[in-house]
Design a protein around this motif. Structure first.
Motif, short mmCIF file in Angstrom:
data_model
loop_
_atom_site.label_atom_id
_atom_site.label_comp_id
_atom_site.label_asym_id
_atom_site.label_seq_id
_atom_site.Cartn_x
_atom_site.Cartn_y
_atom_site.Cartn_z
N MET A 1 -5.55 -4.87 -4.41
CA MET A 1 -4.75 -5.66 -3.49
C MET A 1 -4.29 -4.74 -2.36
N ASP A 2 -4.32 -5.26 -1.18
CA ASP A 2 -3.94 -4.53 0.03
C ASP A 2 -2.45 -4.21 0.04
N ALA A 3 -2.09 -3.00 0.50
CA ALA A 3 -0.69 -2.57 0.54
C ALA A 3 0.17 -3.51 1.39
N ALA A 4 -0.38 -4.05 2.46
CA ALA A 4 0.38 -4.97 3.32
C ALA A 4 0.73 -6.25 2.56
N VAL A 5 -0.17 -6.72 1.72
CA VAL A 5 0.09 -7.93 0.93
C VAL A 5 1.18 -7.65 -0.11
N ILE A 6 1.10 -6.48 -0.74
CA ILE A 6 2.12 -6.10 -1.72
C ILE A 6 3.48 -6.01 -1.03
N GLN A 7 3.53 -5.40 0.15
CA GLN A 7 4.78 -5.29 0.89
C GLN A 7 5.34 -6.66 1.24
N GLN A 8 4.47 -7.59 1.64
CA GLN A 8 4.91 -8.95 1.98
C GLN A 8 5.50 -9.65 0.76
N ARG A 9 4.85 -9.48 -0.39
CA ARG A 9 5.37 -10.09 -1.63
C ARG A 9 6.74 -9.52 -1.99
N LEU A 10 6.87 -8.21 -1.88
CA LEU A 10 8.15 -7.57 -2.19
C LEU A 10 9.22 -8.00 -1.20
N LYS A 11 8.88 -8.04 0.08
CA LYS A 11 9.83 -8.44 1.13
C LYS A 11 10.31 -9.88 0.91
N ALA A 12 9.40 -10.76 0.51
CA ALA A 12 9.77 -12.16 0.26
C ALA A 12 10.77 -12.27 -0.89
N ARG A 13 10.64 -11.42 -1.87
CA ARG A 13 11.51 -11.49 -3.05
C ARG A 13 12.78 -10.66 -2.90
N PHE A 14 12.67 -9.46 -2.31
CA PHE A 14 13.79 -8.53 -2.30
C PHE A 14 14.35 -8.23 -0.91
N GLU A 15 13.83 -8.86 0.11
CA GLU A 15 14.31 -8.82 1.49
C GLU A 15 14.64 -7.43 2.01
N ALA A 16 15.90 -7.16 2.30
CA ALA A 16 16.31 -5.93 2.99
C ALA A 16 16.10 -4.67 2.17
N ALA A 17 15.90 -4.78 0.86
CA ALA A 17 15.70 -3.60 0.02
C ALA A 17 14.31 -3.00 0.20
N VAL A 18 13.44 -3.72 0.90
CA VAL A 18 12.05 -3.29 1.08
C VAL A 18 11.81 -2.94 2.54
N GLY A 19 11.32 -1.72 2.77
CA GLY A 19 11.03 -1.27 4.12
C GLY A 19 9.63 -1.65 4.57
N ASP A 20 9.26 -1.17 5.74
CA ASP A 20 7.94 -1.46 6.29
C ASP A 20 6.89 -0.55 5.65
N CYS A 21 5.70 -1.10 5.48
CA CYS A 21 4.59 -0.38 4.88
C CYS A 21 3.94 0.56 5.90
N ASN A 22 3.65 1.78 5.49
CA ASN A 22 2.97 2.74 6.35
C ASN A 22 1.47 2.68 6.04
N LEU A 23 0.74 1.82 6.74
CA LEU A 23 -0.68 1.61 6.48
C LEU A 23 -1.56 2.71 7.06
N GLN A 24 -1.02 3.55 7.95
CA GLN A 24 -1.81 4.61 8.56
C GLN A 24 -1.88 5.85 7.67
N ALA A 25 -1.05 5.93 6.65
CA ALA A 25 -1.04 7.09 5.76
C ALA A 25 -2.31 7.11 4.91
N LYS A 26 -2.71 8.30 4.48
CA LYS A 26 -3.87 8.42 3.59
C LYS A 26 -3.66 7.56 2.35
N ASP A 27 -2.47 7.64 1.78
CA ASP A 27 -2.07 6.78 0.67
C ASP A 27 -0.91 5.93 1.18
N PRO A 28 -1.17 4.65 1.53
CA PRO A 28 -0.09 3.81 2.06
C PRO A 28 1.11 3.78 1.12
N TRP A 29 2.30 3.70 1.70
CA TRP A 29 3.52 3.68 0.91
C TRP A 29 4.51 2.68 1.48
#
Length: 74
Positions: A1-29
């Motif tokens: 699963m794509d890191a951006a999709v995981i971030q969207q799922r987390l953001k939808a559930r946990f809102e402000a506790a989840v930051g933006d995904c760094n997709l340019q990193a070798k290992d996205p975080w």
């Protein structure tokens, strides 16, 4: 699963506790606030389409100059 999709799922559930995904990193975080980490980890484990069922590594990073310690979950 794509890191951006995981971030969207987390953001939808946990809102402000989840930051933006760094997709340019070798290992996205995705930065997560510390307070809900247990609840977020349970969500990642228990959601059937996510199924994060293995913690392969946990480490700490000491940013002494900033006065911060960061915990990294893989």
């Amino acid at each position: 699963m794509d890191a951006a999709v995981i971030q969207q799922r987390l953001k939808a559930r946990f809102e402000a506790a989840v930051g933006d995904c760094n997709l340019q990193a070798k290992d996205p975080w995705i930065p997560i606030e510390p307070a809900p980490i247990v609840e977020i980890c349970r969500f990642l484990r228990d959601e059937p389409d996510l199924a994060f069922d293995c913690l392969s590594n946990q480490s700490g990073v000491d940013y002494n100059a900033k006065g911060q310690i960061q915990i990294v979950y893989h």
